[in-house]
Design an enzyme around this catalytic site. Structure first.
Site, PDB file in Angstrom:
ATOM      1  N   PRO A 210       0.879  -1.213  -0.194  1.00  0.00           N
ATOM      2  CG  PRO A 210       0.168  -0.972   2.139  1.00  0.00           C
ATOM      3  CD  PRO A 210       0.648  -1.777   1.415  1.00  0.00           C
ATOM      4  CG  MET A 211       3.573   2.093  -1.863  1.00  0.00           C
ATOM      5  SD  MET A 211       4.578   2.032  -3.370  1.00  0.00           S
ATOM      6  CE  MET A 211       3.725   0.781  -3.984  1.00  0.00           C
TER       7      MET A 211
ATOM      8  CD  GLN B  80      -2.603   0.872   4.546  1.00  0.00           C
ATOM      9  OE1 GLN B  80      -2.844   1.484   4.353  1.00  0.00           O
ATOM     10  NE2 GLN B  80      -1.835  -0.190   5.284  1.00  0.00           N
TER      11      GLN B  80
ATOM     12  CG  HIS C 214      -2.075   1.908   8.243  1.00  0.00           C
ATOM     13  ND1 HIS C 214      -0.903   1.264   8.530  1.00  0.00           N
ATOM     14  CD2 HIS C 214      -1.570   3.194   7.215  1.00  0.00           C
ATOM     15  CE1 HIS C 214      -0.232   1.982   7.928  1.00  0.00           C
ATOM     16  NE2 HIS C 214      -0.198   3.040   6.684  1.00  0.00           N
TER      17      HIS C 214
ATOM     18  CB  ALA D 171       2.495   0.027  10.197  1.00  0.00           C
ATOM     19  CG  HIS D 172       3.891   3.244   8.864  1.00  0.00           C
ATOM     20  ND1 HIS D 172       3.878   3.019   7.543  1.00  0.00           N
ATOM     21  CD2 HIS D 172       4.765   1.876   9.165  1.00  0.00           C
ATOM     22  CE1 HIS D 172       4.415   1.782   7.282  1.00  0.00           C
ATOM     23  NE2 HIS D 172       5.173   1.516   7.490  1.00  0.00           N
TER      24      HIS D 172
ATOM     25  CE1 TYR E 153       0.079   9.030   9.262  1.00  0.00           C
ATOM     26  CE2 TYR E 153       1.240   6.461   8.774  1.00  0.00           C
ATOM     27  CZ  TYR E 153       1.007   7.628   8.064  1.00  0.00           C
ATOM     28  OH  TYR E 153       1.149   8.636   7.692  1.00  0.00           O
TER      29      TYR E 153
END
Length: 376
Positions: free
Chosen positions: A28-29, A106, A175, A177-178, A180
């Site tokens: 996913p981007m 996502q 999602h 991750a990162h 969030y």
């Protein structure tokens, strides 16, 4: 590239009630080409081309769930609610299925990253997160989530997941991750609550587990729930939620018990060891500790330092075409992971997977910063 690597990458694997023809997943981007949050024909063609180029499973860019604090960005990032956006996603879904691929959306809530004025049903809404945050002027920037807020966000995740299954998507990814929202609850740096959602690692996992279990309770038992998590955060590349394998075991087993089917383990470099005193990567540890299938990701096909700054720096940076592909085969053959997610290499070249399979390495288009300026 050895025959063993090619066989590992392009061997079939189970997914849900069906089978994928190979292990290559599109990561996913966010691409920012969904005007008003609605994916149009250009987006459908973008994903279709990756399936025709050899990718077996598409994980869409992050799509915002229906909550006023879910988005932190302009209105060219997609949402997964509203008749117009869902109609757009239906066309994306049809394009991918017609090309012979599978696709999962996502589902995303940014949490405390949001600032007032961002897109969403209420542009003035603050961020939502584990703890309250105020600016120097005393204005509320992030609202500490009450139980009612938590319940509302969980309900929004459930609504999106049910919608995805109803539309015919092949699963969903959460999602987490990162840095969030769900990850903010996991991370002790951002979660210093003193209720049942803060303190111990088990308590910090509670919100994420409740999201998973609430979805698992209403979707079909064979509808895959993929869960993406990371150690690193966009706020701190060196951050961790598990400092050792014992803590990681607590995390993945609580989530597996809640209903996660597949872990998507986001790392900056998929081949690097996760902890000292062991050569195992984070993906390998997750597979070993949970017994669940794992998607590995992190700089596949690249040999330059990863960084969020890549998306904002004006200069172009030339990256490797197929660096570390041999390591993908080694990881699959060692059963360190089951799938490999490819990101920027697929932005640069929709045919990347086919070219690797056919060993047309010299024909691969390398990733450069300018690849982000178009959706092709």
């Amino acid at each position: 590239m050895t025959d063993s690597t090619l066989h590992a990458l392009f061997s079939p694997v189970s997914f849900g009630t069906g089978e994928l023809p190979n292990r290559i997943v599109m990561s996913p981007m966010s691409r920012e080409y969904c005007q008003g949050g609605v994916p149009g024909p250009q987006v459908a063609e973008y994903y279709r081309r990756r399936v025709e180029g050899g990718v077996s499973l598409i994980i869409t860019e992050g799509t915002f769930i229906e909550h006023e604090g879910a988005s932190a960005y302009p209105d060219n990032m997609p949402r997964f609610y509203g008749d117009d956006a869902l109609a757009g996603w239906a066309k994306v879904l049809a394009a991918v299925h017609q090309a012979g691929g599978k696709i999962i959306p996502q589902l995303w809530h940014v949490g405390a990253v949001r600032r007032p004025g961002a897109a969403g049903p209420n542009p003035s809404a603050p961020g939502y997160g584990p703890m309250e945050q105020r600016g120097k002027d005393g204005q509320l920037k992030v609202k500490a989530m009450s139980q009612q807020n938590i319940d509302e966000v969980i309900a929004a995740y459930v609504k999106a997941a049910l919608q995805a299954e109803k539309m015919g998507f092949d699963g969903i990814e959460i999602h987490a991750a990162h840095g969030y929202l769900i990850d903010q609850f996991f991370w002790a740096e951002m979660n210093q609550r003193n209720d049942q959602y803060g303190g111990s690692l088990e308590n910090r996992l509670r919100f994420g587990c409740e999201v998973v279990s609430a979805i698992r309770a209403v979707v079909s038992k064979d509808f895959p729930i993929v869960f993406r998590f990371s150690q690193w955060k966009q706020q701190d590349y060196k951050a961790t939620i598990a400092s050792n394998p014992d803590e990681l075991s607590i995390i993945v087993n609580h989530l597996a018990e809640a209903g996660v089917d597949i872990f998507h383990v986001s790392t900056r470099r998929f081949w690097q060891p996760a902890f000292t005193d062991s050569p195992l990567t984070l993906a390998a540890w997750v597979k070993k500790l949970s017994g669940k299938p794992v998607i590995a990701v992190g700089s596949v096909g690249l040999d330059t330092e990863f960084g969020w700054e890549l998306w904002s720096q004006p200069e172009e940076r030339h990256l490797s075409k197929v660096s570390n592909v041999q390591q993908l085969g080694d990881g699959l053959n060692n059963q360190d992971f089951d799938f490999i997610a490819v990101g920027r290499a697929l932005i640069a070249d929709a045919e990347w997977a086919n070219k690797v399979r056919e060993q047309r390495i010299s024909e691969i288009t390398p990733f450069e910063r300018s690849c982000l300026d178009t959706l092709v």
